[in-house]
Design a protein around this motif. Structure first.
Motif, PDB file in Angstrom:
ATOM      1  N   GLU A 273      15.158  -2.334  12.041  1.00 10.99           N
ATOM      2  CA  GLU A 273      15.363  -0.967  12.516  1.00 10.99           C
ATOM      3  C   GLU A 273      14.826  -0.001  11.453  1.00 10.99           C
ATOM      4  O   GLU A 273      15.481   0.244  10.435  1.00 10.99           O
ATOM      5  N   ILE A 274      13.627   0.506  11.700  1.00 13.01           N
ATOM      6  CA  ILE A 274      12.993   1.406  10.736  1.00 13.01           C
ATOM      7  C   ILE A 274      13.727   2.747  10.720  1.00 13.01           C
ATOM      8  O   ILE A 274      14.032   3.301   9.665  1.00 13.01           O
ATOM      9  N   ASP A 275      13.988   3.286  11.888  1.00  7.77           N
ATOM     10  CA  ASP A 275      14.791   4.502  12.032  1.00  7.77           C
ATOM     11  C   ASP A 275      15.375   4.485  13.440  1.00  7.77           C
ATOM     12  O   ASP A 275      15.370   3.449  14.106  1.00  7.77           O
ATOM     13  N   LEU A 279      11.572   0.266  16.209  1.00  6.64           N
ATOM     14  CA  LEU A 279      12.255  -1.033  16.121  1.00  6.64           C
ATOM     15  C   LEU A 279      11.237  -2.167  16.091  1.00  6.64           C
ATOM     16  O   LEU A 279      10.299  -2.188  16.890  1.00  6.64           O
ATOM     17  N   GLY A 280      11.444  -3.099  15.174  1.00  3.26           N
ATOM     18  CA  GLY A 280      10.669  -4.333  15.139  1.00  3.26           C
ATOM     19  C   GLY A 280      11.535  -5.504  15.582  1.00  3.26           C
ATOM     20  O   GLY A 280      12.712  -5.598  15.199  1.00  3.26           O
ATOM     21  N   ILE A 281      10.968  -6.401  16.414  1.00  3.25           N
ATOM     22  CA  ILE A 281      11.722  -7.550  16.937  1.00  3.25           C
ATOM     23  C   ILE A 281      10.945  -8.818  16.624  1.00  3.25           C
ATOM     24  O   ILE A 281       9.771  -8.952  17.004  1.00  3.25           O
ATOM     25  N   GLN A 307       9.041  -7.691   4.477  1.00  2.66           N
ATOM     26  CA  GLN A 307       7.954  -6.966   5.149  1.00  2.66           C
ATOM     27  C   GLN A 307       8.392  -5.602   5.680  1.00  2.66           C
ATOM     28  O   GLN A 307       7.668  -4.975   6.458  1.00  2.66           O
ATOM     29  N   ARG A 308       9.526  -5.108   5.238  1.00  3.55           N
ATOM     30  CA  ARG A 308      10.071  -3.888   5.824  1.00  3.55           C
ATOM     31  C   ARG A 308       9.151  -2.679   5.633  1.00  3.55           C
ATOM     32  O   ARG A 308       9.069  -1.795   6.489  1.00  3.55           O
ATOM     33  N   ASP A 309       8.425  -2.641   4.525  1.00  7.18           N
ATOM     34  CA  ASP A 309       7.582  -1.471   4.246  1.00  7.18           C
ATOM     35  C   ASP A 309       6.458  -1.301   5.260  1.00  7.18           C
ATOM     36  O   ASP A 309       5.934  -0.191   5.425  1.00  7.18           O
ATOM     37  N   HIS A 310       6.036  -2.378   5.912  1.00 10.09           N
ATOM     38  CA  HIS A 310       5.003  -2.258   6.947  1.00 10.09           C
ATOM     39  C   HIS A 310       5.486  -2.879   8.256  1.00 10.09           C
ATOM     40  O   HIS A 310       4.746  -3.557   8.945  1.00 10.09           O
ATOM     41  N   ALA A 311       6.761  -2.658   8.583  1.00  7.28           N
ATOM     42  CA  ALA A 311       7.367  -3.234   9.784  1.00  7.28           C
ATOM     43  C   ALA A 311       6.783  -2.659  11.064  1.00  7.28           C
ATOM     44  O   ALA A 311       7.037  -3.179  12.155  1.00  7.28           O
TER      45      ALA A 311
END
Length: 470
Positions: A273-275, A279-281, A307-311
């Motif tokens: 959850e970036i914001d 959303l990345g799944i 990998q959150r910085d480029h999710a």
């Protein structure tokens, strides 16, 4: 031929020991067989021990004169039966030794084959010569050599002292001394009064072997309890690394189902959850099942977290995970699919690594499309690059990400459920709420298969309702 009461009493007195011991051995054999059958593979040794006890006890009973008198069967037939049992009775005890001493399996297998061959020879010889125990002298010689060999084997130097070895030595010594003495008497080398000693020796042997087998079964059961306890801990740990709640974003409904084949599994899913609007799944599948696959699945979670910085880029996420996992999977591999949803921009991005295609449908008309943008499996090739596709987020979009356990479920004819049936099931659930649609998909697979799952199974279903954002 009539028998007076005095002769009957004398016969009963003479047969009393054999009758009681025979009945005890038969009951012991039956109980051991039942117990061994309940335990199945973990107690093959008990099955052979029970067979031996049953066979030996039956031979003691059929030798009792009072029992033979109770049946209108010629003496020659009884002698044939006795001879066949005598030739056959050593075979199950050798197979017991084969089961309980796996390091010597080849030796005991050769012994069992040799004894079985001699038993066949003895029965054929008796029938050909019309004379019971025609191979009796040979049988005596084989028995003496066998028991001398047993004594040499259990008392050979270099064995590690243990309570099992002590019990085996007591039983082996008892039966060997008794059997050698009886066989030498049968060959008229020795002469001594009284009943046969062999039944007593074999009773001590059975008690010793039953003790050893019971110790091993109890030890296996204890080990199983320990393993189950550790698996329960592993299950709790794996459950803790899976999402504890579904993402809550305006306009999105996310539903997941996770069905491990065993206590723990190699399937994995997670959300980034970036914001509040992005959303990345991820849905991933580690090769294999059980604890090894579950350990690798925990590594997948660590690789994803990095990998959150480029999710927002599936290609970058998959490439980064591949770099992290390469050389650390012990020869295994991971397939994965990653879907990024941007509510603010009304856009999706998708990429995959050797994974089954994502399904995309429109809840308004039920049409289902396969979305495939695949690269190599993760952990397979260092520095491998991945691609992604970008499309507009459409009204009433429904996305389904899943592992291959869903489409590779087999029916009785070993036919896969397949992606076409999955698409048809997704179409049939068009009007259903996400929770109900997800359950309908699993029900369709289970009904079609008609048998327990053969693989871990995971699916994540996402519904987009742009009306909620306006």
């Amino acid at each position: 031929m009539p028998v007076n009461p005095a002769d009957l009493r004398d016969m009963l007195r003479a047969d009393a020991f054999g009758l009681v011991l025979g009945l005890l051995l038969i009951l012991t054999g039956l109980a051991t067989l039942v117990f061994g059958s309940v335990l199945r593979r973990r107690a093959v040794s008990l099955l052979w021990l029970g067979a031996f006890s049953l066979l030996y006890g039956s031979r003691l009973l059929e030798r009792a004169g009072i029992l033979r008198l109770s049946f209108d069967v010629p003496t020659a037939v009884w002698e044939r039966i006795d001879a066949a049992m005598t030739y056959t009775v050593p075979i199950p005890i050798v197979l017991f030794a084969r089961a309980i001493f796996p390091a010597w399996r080849r030796f005991w297998t050769s012994g069992a084959i040799g004894l079985a061959g001699f038993a066949v020879y003895g029965v054929i010889a008796d029938a050909t010569l019309d004379h019971a125990h025609s191979a009796g002298t040979v049988n005596n010689g084989i028995a003496i050599a066998f028991f001398v060999g047993v004594i040499g084997w259990v008392y050979r130097p270099g064995l590690t002292p243990s309570r099992e070895l002590q019990a085996l030595r007591i039983g082996a010594l008892s039966v060997s001394v008794a059997a050698v003495a009886d066989n030498l008497r049968g060959m008229k080398v020795l002469a001594f009064p009284g009943p046969d000693l062999e039944p007593i020796g074999f009773t001590v042997l059975i008690a010793s072997l039953a003790t050893v087998a019971t110790w091993r079964v109890v030890a296996d059961a204890h080990q199983l309890v320990v393993i189950n306890r550790e698996l329960d801990i592993a299950r709790q740990i794996q459950s803790s690394i899976l999402p504890q709640a579904m993402p809550q974003m305006r306009g999105l409904t996310v539903v997941s189902r996770y069905r491990p084949l065993t206590a723990v599994a190699g399937d994995f899913y997670d959300f980034v959850e970036i914001d509040t609007e992005r959303l990345g799944i991820l849905v991933a599948d580690v090769a294999g099942h059980g604890v090894p696959a579950a350990l690798l699945a925990s590594m997948v979670k660590v690789a994803l977290a990095a990998q959150r910085d480029h999710a927002d880029s599936p290609a970058a996420v998959l490439a980064g995970m591949n770099q992290t996992l390469c050389g650390r999977l012990a020869g295994q591999y991971v397939t994965a699919a990653y879907l990024f949803i941007d509510i603010r921009s009304r856009m999706i991005r998708y990429g995959a690594a050797g994974h089954p295609p994502m399904l995309r449908s429109t809840r308004g008309n039920g049409e289902v499309d396969e979305v495939e943008q695949n690269g190599l499996m993760l952990g397979f090739v260092q520095n491998h690059g991945y691609t992604e596709l970008q499309e507009v987020l459409r009204r009433d979009d429904r996305f389904l990400l899943y592992t291959d356990g869903l489409i590779e479920a087999c029916n009785a004819d070993d036919e896969f459920f397949g992606i076409e049936r999955l698409k048809a099931s997704l179409t049939a659930a068009t009007a259903r709420h996400a929770e109900d649609a997800t359950d309908d998909l699993l029900t369709s697979v289970h009904r079609w298969s008609g048998r327990p799952a053969g693989d871990d199974l995971t699916l994540v279903l996402v519904d987009w309702n742009d009306r909620e954002t306006t």
